[in-house]
Design a protein around this motif. Sequence first.
Motif, PDB file in Angstrom:
ATOM      1  N   GLU A  54       0.862  -1.192   0.000  1.00 51.95           N
ATOM      2  CA  GLU A  54       0.000   0.000   0.000  1.00 51.95           C
ATOM      3  C   GLU A  54       0.896   1.239   0.000  1.00 51.95           C
ATOM      4  O   GLU A  54       1.572   1.524   0.998  1.00 51.95           O
ATOM      5  CB  GLU A  54      -0.885   0.004   1.248  1.00 51.95           C
ATOM      6  N   LEU A  55       0.919   1.967  -1.092  1.00 48.83           N
ATOM      7  CA  LEU A  55       1.730   3.170  -1.182  1.00 48.83           C
ATOM      8  C   LEU A  55       0.988   4.355  -0.559  1.00 48.83           C
ATOM      9  O   LEU A  55      -0.246   4.355  -0.485  1.00 48.83           O
ATOM     10  CB  LEU A  55       2.075   3.474  -2.645  1.00 48.83           C
ATOM     11  N   PRO A  56       1.715   5.373  -0.114  1.00 49.87           N
ATOM     12  CA  PRO A  56       1.039   6.547   0.469  1.00 49.87           C
ATOM     13  C   PRO A  56       0.209   7.295  -0.571  1.00 49.87           C
ATOM     14  O   PRO A  56       0.461   7.222  -1.775  1.00 49.87           O
ATOM     15  CB  PRO A  56       2.200   7.406   0.981  1.00 49.87           C
ATOM     16  N   GLY A  57      -0.821   7.989  -0.078  1.00 51.94           N
ATOM     17  CA  GLY A  57      -1.642   8.826  -0.948  1.00 51.94           C
ATOM     18  C   GLY A  57      -2.871   8.159  -1.501  1.00 51.94           C
ATOM     19  O   GLY A  57      -3.485   8.672  -2.441  1.00 51.94           O
ATOM     20  N   ARG A  58      -3.299   7.038  -0.907  1.00 50.39           N
ATOM     21  CA  ARG A  58      -4.476   6.307  -1.418  1.00 50.39           C
ATOM     22  C   ARG A  58      -5.072   5.443  -0.312  1.00 50.39           C
ATOM     23  O   ARG A  58      -4.400   5.125   0.675  1.00 50.39           O
ATOM     24  CB  ARG A  58      -4.074   5.420  -2.593  1.00 50.39           C
ATOM     25  N   ALA A  59      -6.329   5.060  -0.503  1.00 50.21           N
ATOM     26  CA  ALA A  59      -7.008   4.076   0.352  1.00 50.21           C
ATOM     27  C   ALA A  59      -6.740   4.342   1.829  1.00 50.21           C
ATOM     28  O   ALA A  59      -7.017   5.431   2.324  1.00 50.21           O
ATOM     29  CB  ALA A  59      -6.597   2.665  -0.065  1.00 50.21           C
ATOM     30  N   THR A  60      -6.180   3.377   2.545  1.00 54.93           N
ATOM     31  CA  THR A  60      -5.944   3.522   3.978  1.00 54.93           C
ATOM     32  C   THR A  60      -4.879   4.574   4.289  1.00 54.93           C
ATOM     33  O   THR A  60      -4.757   5.004   5.435  1.00 54.93           O
ATOM     34  CB  THR A  60      -5.500   2.183   4.588  1.00 54.93           C
ATOM     35  N   ASP A 164     -17.570  10.113 -10.886  1.00 54.89           N
ATOM     36  CA  ASP A 164     -17.240  10.987  -9.756  1.00 54.89           C
ATOM     37  C   ASP A 164     -16.308  10.291  -8.773  1.00 54.89           C
ATOM     38  O   ASP A 164     -15.428  10.920  -8.175  1.00 54.89           O
ATOM     39  CB  ASP A 164     -18.521  11.422  -9.042  1.00 54.89           C
ATOM     40  N   ASP A 165     -16.503   8.974  -8.611  1.00 59.24           N
ATOM     41  CA  ASP A 165     -15.679   8.227  -7.665  1.00 59.24           C
ATOM     42  C   ASP A 165     -14.208   8.248  -8.079  1.00 59.24           C
ATOM     43  O   ASP A 165     -13.318   8.430  -7.241  1.00 59.24           O
ATOM     44  CB  ASP A 165     -16.168   6.783  -7.572  1.00 59.24           C
ATOM     45  N   VAL A 166     -13.962   8.104  -9.367  1.00 56.73           N
ATOM     46  CA  VAL A 166     -12.579   8.149  -9.861  1.00 56.73           C
ATOM     47  C   VAL A 166     -11.969   9.515  -9.622  1.00 56.73           C
ATOM     48  O   VAL A 166     -10.849   9.648  -9.136  1.00 56.73           O
ATOM     49  CB  VAL A 166     -12.530   7.776 -11.356  1.00 56.73           C
ATOM     50  N   ARG A 167     -12.699  10.546  -9.947  1.00 59.98           N
ATOM     51  CA  ARG A 167     -12.166  11.905  -9.788  1.00 59.98           C
ATOM     52  C   ARG A 167     -11.881  12.223  -8.316  1.00 59.98           C
ATOM     53  O   ARG A 167     -10.906  12.905  -8.004  1.00 59.98           O
ATOM     54  CB  ARG A 167     -13.143  12.922 -10.374  1.00 59.98           C
ATOM     55  N   ASP A 168     -12.706  11.717  -7.434  1.00 60.77           N
ATOM     56  CA  ASP A 168     -12.560  12.061  -6.017  1.00 60.77           C
ATOM     57  C   ASP A 168     -11.515  11.212  -5.299  1.00 60.77           C
ATOM     58  O   ASP A 168     -10.804  11.705  -4.431  1.00 60.77           O
ATOM     59  CB  ASP A 168     -13.910  11.916  -5.293  1.00 60.77           C
ATOM     60  N   THR A 169     -11.437   9.918  -5.658  1.00 54.59           N
ATOM     61  CA  THR A 169     -10.596   9.010  -4.878  1.00 54.59           C
ATOM     62  C   THR A 169      -9.379   8.481  -5.619  1.00 54.59           C
ATOM     63  O   THR A 169      -8.337   8.247  -5.003  1.00 54.59           O
ATOM     64  CB  THR A 169     -11.429   7.809  -4.391  1.00 54.59           C
ATOM     65  N   VAL A 170      -9.500   8.280  -6.923  1.00 56.79           N
ATOM     66  CA  VAL A 170      -8.420   7.628  -7.675  1.00 56.79           C
ATOM     67  C   VAL A 170      -7.496   8.623  -8.356  1.00 56.79           C
ATOM     68  O   VAL A 170      -6.289   8.384  -8.462  1.00 56.79           O
ATOM     69  CB  VAL A 170      -9.008   6.648  -8.719  1.00 56.79           C
ATOM     70  N   LEU A 171      -8.041   9.744  -8.804  1.00 59.88           N
ATOM     71  CA  LEU A 171      -7.262  10.681  -9.620  1.00 59.88           C
ATOM     72  C   LEU A 171      -5.968  11.146  -8.943  1.00 59.88           C
ATOM     73  O   LEU A 171      -4.907  11.143  -9.579  1.00 59.88           O
ATOM     74  CB  LEU A 171      -8.132  11.874 -10.012  1.00 59.88           C
TER      75      LEU A 171
END
Length: 258
Positions: A54-60, A164-171
Motif C-alpha cells: 500500500e503506497l502513500p496517498g491512497r485508500a488507507t 465521480d468516484d474516480v475523480r474524487d478518490t483515484v485521480l
Amino acid sequence: MRVPPVYRRWVTCPVPRPQASLRLFCFHFAGGDASIFRLWTTQLPASVEVCPIELPGRATRRAEPPITQFPELLEKLAGMMLPFVKQLPFALFGHSFGGITAFELARWLRRNGGPMPTRLFLSACPALHLRQAPPSPITHLPDTEFLEEVATRFGTPREVLTSDDVRDTVLPALRADLSVGESYRYQPEPPLDVPISSFGALQDPEVSQQEAEAWQHQTTRDFRLRMFPGNHFFLSAERIRLHKAIVEDLQLPAKKGG
C-alpha cells in the motif's frame, strides 16, 4: 509479523498465515491500492501469505502525501520491506506500474546484498530495457485531458475514468503514480539470477507480446511467458488463471477444492 506498525502501513497482510512457507508481495497498477489483491489472500494455497503493498496517498493512506519520484519511492519501499523479506522465502508480483517497482526492487536487493526472491512475476509490463526513453509526460495536463490520455494509453474505459468516484478518490493517486513512472529511468545492469514469469494480454494496447517476451533477457534462470485474453487490465478477469500460473511456477501444491 514482529515489525513496527509503521512498516505495516506499507506491507499489508489481510490474512496472516503463520504456517506459510512463502510470502508473495503484490504491487498494484498506477492509481490502484492494496485492495485489488483482496481475493488473492484467500484463494492462493495456504502455503502462501499474500502481502499487498500500500503506497502513500491512497485508500488507507489517503491522508499521507504521495510520492512522485521513482528513486525516493524505491528507497523508502525497500527500507520498509527489508524486515519482511528477511523472515521467509518470498516472490514478487507486479502489474503494470507495479511491475516496474517489483523489478527494480529485486535489483535494489541485489545491489545491497539483500535476500533475493524465489521468482519475479511481471504482469502487463514491457521489458524495460526496450523503453529507455521516458514516456511522453501527461501528468501536467488538466483533469479532462489527463484522463483522456490515460484512456488512450492503457485502454481504460472512458466511462470508468469520468465517474465521480474516480475523480474524487483515484485521480490523485493516479497522477502521483504516473509522475513516478515519468521520473523512472532504466539503467543497464546484468540479468538477475532469479526466474521470471511474464504475463501479457492479447488485446493490450500498451504492452505487446514481443515486449512481454523480452523479459527473458533480464534473467539467467528459467523464463516463462503466458498470454491471456483481454486488455491491459486483465488482472481481475483472469485471476483464476493467474493464480494457477503462479502456483505452477512456484512449484506449489494446488489449493484444495480449486
